[in-house]
Write an enzyme that holds these catalytic residues in place. Structure first.
Site, PDB file in Angstrom:
ATOM      1  N   GLU A  84      48.268  34.952  34.162  1.00 21.71           N
ATOM      2  CA  GLU A  84      47.798  34.511  35.479  1.00 21.71           C
ATOM      3  C   GLU A  84      46.875  33.294  35.346  1.00 21.71           C
ATOM      4  O   GLU A  84      45.762  33.273  35.858  1.00 21.71           O
ATOM      5  CB  GLU A  84      47.104  35.657  36.213  1.00 21.71           C
ATOM      6  CG  GLU A  84      48.057  36.812  36.504  1.00 21.71           C
ATOM      7  CD  GLU A  84      47.442  37.924  37.341  1.00 21.71           C
ATOM      8  OE1 GLU A  84      46.215  38.123  37.283  1.00 21.71           O
ATOM      9  OE2 GLU A  84      48.209  38.584  38.068  1.00 21.71           O
ATOM     10  N   ASP A  88      52.052  46.337  38.477  1.00 21.22           N
ATOM     11  CA  ASP A  88      50.635  46.132  38.744  1.00 21.22           C
ATOM     12  C   ASP A  88      50.066  47.233  39.637  1.00 21.22           C
ATOM     13  O   ASP A  88      49.741  46.963  40.790  1.00 21.22           O
ATOM     14  CB  ASP A  88      50.440  44.761  39.397  1.00 21.22           C
ATOM     15  CG  ASP A  88      48.989  44.308  39.360  1.00 21.22           C
ATOM     16  OD1 ASP A  88      48.188  44.951  38.672  1.00 21.22           O
ATOM     17  OD2 ASP A  88      48.684  43.309  40.025  1.00 21.22           O
ATOM     18  N   GLU A  99      43.357  48.958  44.568  1.00 20.94           N
ATOM     19  CA  GLU A  99      43.859  47.665  45.041  1.00 20.94           C
ATOM     20  C   GLU A  99      45.096  47.789  45.921  1.00 20.94           C
ATOM     21  O   GLU A  99      45.153  47.227  47.010  1.00 20.94           O
ATOM     22  CB  GLU A  99      44.149  46.766  43.823  1.00 20.94           C
ATOM     23  CG  GLU A  99      44.759  45.434  44.204  1.00 20.94           C
ATOM     24  CD  GLU A  99      44.961  44.515  43.006  1.00 20.94           C
ATOM     25  OE1 GLU A  99      44.634  44.911  41.872  1.00 20.94           O
ATOM     26  OE2 GLU A  99      45.438  43.397  43.219  1.00 20.94           O
TER      27      GLU A  99
HETATM   28  C1  GCU Z   1      46.116  42.165  39.405  1.00 22.00           C
HETATM   29  C2  GCU Z   1      44.984  41.859  40.318  1.00 22.00           C
HETATM   30  C3  GCU Z   1      44.138  40.740  39.804  1.00 22.00           C
HETATM   31  C4  GCU Z   1      43.739  41.008  38.358  1.00 22.00           C
HETATM   32  C5  GCU Z   1      44.961  41.289  37.527  1.00 22.00           C
HETATM   33  C6  GCU Z   1      44.637  41.735  36.119  1.00 22.00           C
HETATM   34  O1  GCU Z   1      47.055  41.119  39.435  1.00 22.00           O
HETATM   35  O2  GCU Z   1      45.473  41.545  41.594  1.00 22.00           O
HETATM   36  O3  GCU Z   1      43.014  40.647  40.621  1.00 22.00           O
HETATM   37  O4  GCU Z   1      43.047  39.941  37.830  1.00 22.00           O
HETATM   38  O5  GCU Z   1      45.676  42.337  38.092  1.00 22.00           O
HETATM   39  O6  GCU Z   1      44.789  42.914  35.842  1.00 22.00           O
HETATM   40  O7  GCU Z   1      44.277  40.934  35.290  1.00 22.00           O
END
Ligand code: GCU
Length: 677
Positions: free
Chosen positions: A284, A363, A391
């Site tokens: 990410e 997720d 979440e």
């Molecule tokens: C999910 C979540 C993010 C988080 C990511 C992670 O995508 O929405 O906020 O950073 O998981 O586990 O790194």
């Protein structure tokens, strides 16, 4: 009184914490606080040479019964009581035995004694007979970790219970008493490690590894230490550049290695029992070794070498996937990513590296299969990662007790080594003979006075810790323990709360995304229904619904091939349309709306039925809670009621949006003619 005195010959902060936990807890439960022997409370241990309270020097003479707590090394009487049986307890285990009026809590370490103290309170609160305790416990998992996703500006990523208790306005800023309460709360269920900052490590947090922040972090570590909890830091892989001013963060560059070695030395200078680093790399948009043409093993091992000489660990996350997917590309599959990235690296990591693997391949959805990476690697340490913060499961505005989901994951048979190898035995390291392993989970607490926003969301944190200690406990037993300890001995309240908790995940799943397909939430914040929210988003987490059908083809035969990542009969089960369990059908297969489920219903009718049913049951939760008015504390009652009412409203919105969407896509009416907009 049930317990007139508490005594110990240990002179140690952790045993003192155990004593005060017992004194407070027993005082609250029985209305009379036990007398605590002077030696047990005196930090220098100079006053009060007698080791126990009035008439109780050897326990048996006293008319009153009491508690003897501590380590075997410091308490001869505990050695006598437990004898050779103590050998089995390990570093963190404890034993409790009641004999001739003395309840003995013995352990090899102070933290074992602390866990025993909490356990005794748990037994008393859940109605165990005080005269007959006989308990031997040791944790199933070595690492029992909590991850804070807290940022230095005071916000919490995916936090639903107020701001951070650790940070405020770009500074480490905390009330020691609140941190101590949190440490005590975590220790009460046996958690033993905490990563103190968000895995997405921003500008200032990247500097936590420097002298700018280490003194304050050392203060936090000192509070947690008393409760047997070690600190981890989430680190930024690019810190050598961003903090150190080096031109590169290449793990094979000597100056980079040197920089991390120096940081590690400085950290251990400040925090001698520092647990290690938690790393989200090449995920990410976070930096990682890929930038330099290196792999995860090279990245993790470089950090592991820096920490290893001090006894530290690197916890390296496997949440790595291509987050920019083109919808025309039907081969790229986020579900495949963790396995594809890490499976080829099995055996390439240092012994002090642990891979942290999310429970599912996506997720933290309400329903997804178990990650096929769990158990696949035989020569690599692994911990399973859960998300306590809700979440995708209602954000602590909806009730969703997650322990049943975690139990399903832990009991899942991976077929590793062809024998009995459920995920819980992968995590504890026993299947592959790993010495390191355990659980990690994203915390759900914040500065709200009740910690979790929704008062009943506390059950998730409680349950996580209990499972990390003992994954054999049932979801229902854990719910009952929590309810009795939280609301007191009123059976009617406990039964109602346990019933609501146990039904809540099914209710939530019923009115949200159907049959394991997941998502269908608003992008970014992830609250509330939005069927196409991610369907037309470059983040690419698709359901592929069209006028003919819905679901993601992840078969080997015609889809992304994901089903083939499982072992043995699991691969066949998911590959086969006939054998795939209903609840995961749309995760593995794209089917027409008229496809008949094992339940006998068509997919489209299942969607309608579950959504009407789920929304109705969500409404009933509010009524069930309302029946407890006057039986639970008024503030707790009000806070929960407001949330149940909101849940009831939002469940209707989910029902209507999902039903309308699929009615308009498919053109198939509801068999029962209910209102679909
Ligand atoms: C999910 C979540 C993010 C988080 C990511 C992670 O995508 O929405 O906020 O950073 O998981 O586990 O790194």
């Amino acid at each position: 009184p049930t317990y007139a005195w508490i005594a110990s010959s240990d002179r140690n902060d952790t045993v003192r914490a155990a004593i005060s936990v017992l004194a407070e807890g027993i005082g609250a439960m029985f209305g009379e606080t036990p007398w605590v022997s002077a030696l047990a409370t005196d930090p220098d241990g100079e006053t009060g040479k007698r080791s126990v309270g009035p008439n109780a020097a050897d326990g048996a003479n006293g008319a009153d019964s009491g508690i003897l707590v501590g380590t075997f090394a410091a308490n001869e009487r505990l050695r006598e009581i437990f004898g050779v049986e103590a050998a089995e307890l390990g570093r963190e285990g404890f034993a409790i035995r009641t004999k001739e009026g003395v309840t003995a809590i013995g352990a090899h370490t102070p933290v074992g004694a602390l866990y025993g103290a909490f356990h005794l309170l748990r037994l008393l609160a859940t109605g165990a007979d005080p005269s007959g305790h006989e308990v031997f416990e040791r944790p199933a998992n070595k690492l029992r970790m909590i991850n804070q996703w807290d940022n230095i500006d005071g916000s919490i990523e995916r936090g639903y219970a107020g701001p951070s208790i650790f940070y405020r306005d770009d500074a480490i800023d905390f009330e020691p008493a609140r941190i101590r309460d949190y440490a005590r709360l975590l220790a009460s269920v046996g958690l033993n490690a905490i990563a103190i900052n968000n895995v997405n490590v921003h500008r200032l947090e990247s500097r936590f590894v420097t002298e700018d922040y280490l003194p304050r972090l050392a203060e936090l570590a000192a509070i947690f230490r008393v409760y047997g909890i070690k600190l981890l830091l989430s680190v930024n892989f690019a810190a050598p550049i961003e903090v150190g001013g080096l031109p590169t963060a290449d793990p094979l560059d000597e100056a980079v290695q040197q920089w991390w070695h120096e940081r590690a030395a400085a950290i251990y200078e400040a925090i001698p029992d520092f647990c290690g680093f938690l790393v989200k790399a090449d995920s990410e948009n976070r930096p990682g070794p890929f930038t330099y043409g290196r792999g995860h093993a090279e990245g993790a091992n470089m950090l592991a070498d820096a920490l290893g000489r001090h006894g530290g660990l690197v916890v390296w996350r496997c949440f790595v996937y291509n987050c920019k997917q083109d919808w025309r590309d039907r081969k790229t599959d986020r579900a495949r990513a963790a396995y594809d990235h890490f499976m080829p690296l099995d055996g390439a990591f240092r012994d002090n590296v642990v891979l942290q693997i999310k429970n599912g391949p996506m997720d933290f959805q309400a329903r997804e299969p178990v990650s096929p990476l769990l158990g696949a690697m035989e020569r690599t340490n692994q911990v399973v990662e859960f998300q306590i913060t809700q979440e995708y499961t209602g954000q602590q505005r909806h009730l969703c007790y997650l322990v049943p989901q975690w139990k399903t994951v832990l009991d899942f048979e991976t077929h590793a080594l062809g024998g009995a190898a459920p995920v819980k035995r992968i995590a504890d390291g026993s299947v592959h003979g790993r010495t390191l392993g355990g659980f990690a989970a994203v915390s759900n607490i914040g500065a709200d006075p009740n910690w979790t926003g929704h008062p009943l969301a506390q059950a998730n944190l409680y349950g996580y810790g209990r499972l990390a200690w003992n994954p054999e406990l049932s979801a229902e037993a854990i719910a009952e323990e929590w309810a009795l300890q939280t609301f007191g001995a009123n059976r009617r309240v406990a039964d109602a709360v346990v019933g609501m908790l146990m039904e809540s995940p099914d209710i939530y799943e019923s009115y949200t995304a159907p049959l394991g397909v997941g998502w269908m939430v608003n992008p970014n914040h992830h609250y509330g229904p939005n069927v196409d929210g991610y369907e037309y988003d470059k983040w690419g987490t698709y359901h592929f619904a069209d006028r003919d059908g819905v679901g993601v083809d992840r078969t080997v035969r015609s889809g992304t091939g994901y089903a083939g990542q499982y072992r043995g009969s699991n691969a066949n089960m998911y590959e086969s349309l006939a054998d795939c369990p209903d609840e995961l059908l749309l995760f593995f297969h794209h089917v027409p709306y008229g496809h008949r489920l094992k339940s006998g219903r068509t997919v489209i009718q299942h969607i309608y039925d579950t959504h009407f049913d789920g929304a109705q049951r969500a409404g009933e939760l509010a009524q069930r809670w309302a029946s407890l008015e006057g039986l639970v504390a008024a503030d707790v009652y009000d806070e929960a009621l407001a949330r149940f009412r909101e849940q009831a409203e939002h469940a209707k919105e989910w029902r209507d949006r999902i039903n309308t969407y699929f009615y308009r896509k498919s053109g198939v009416p509801d068999e029962q003619g209910r209102t679909i907009y």
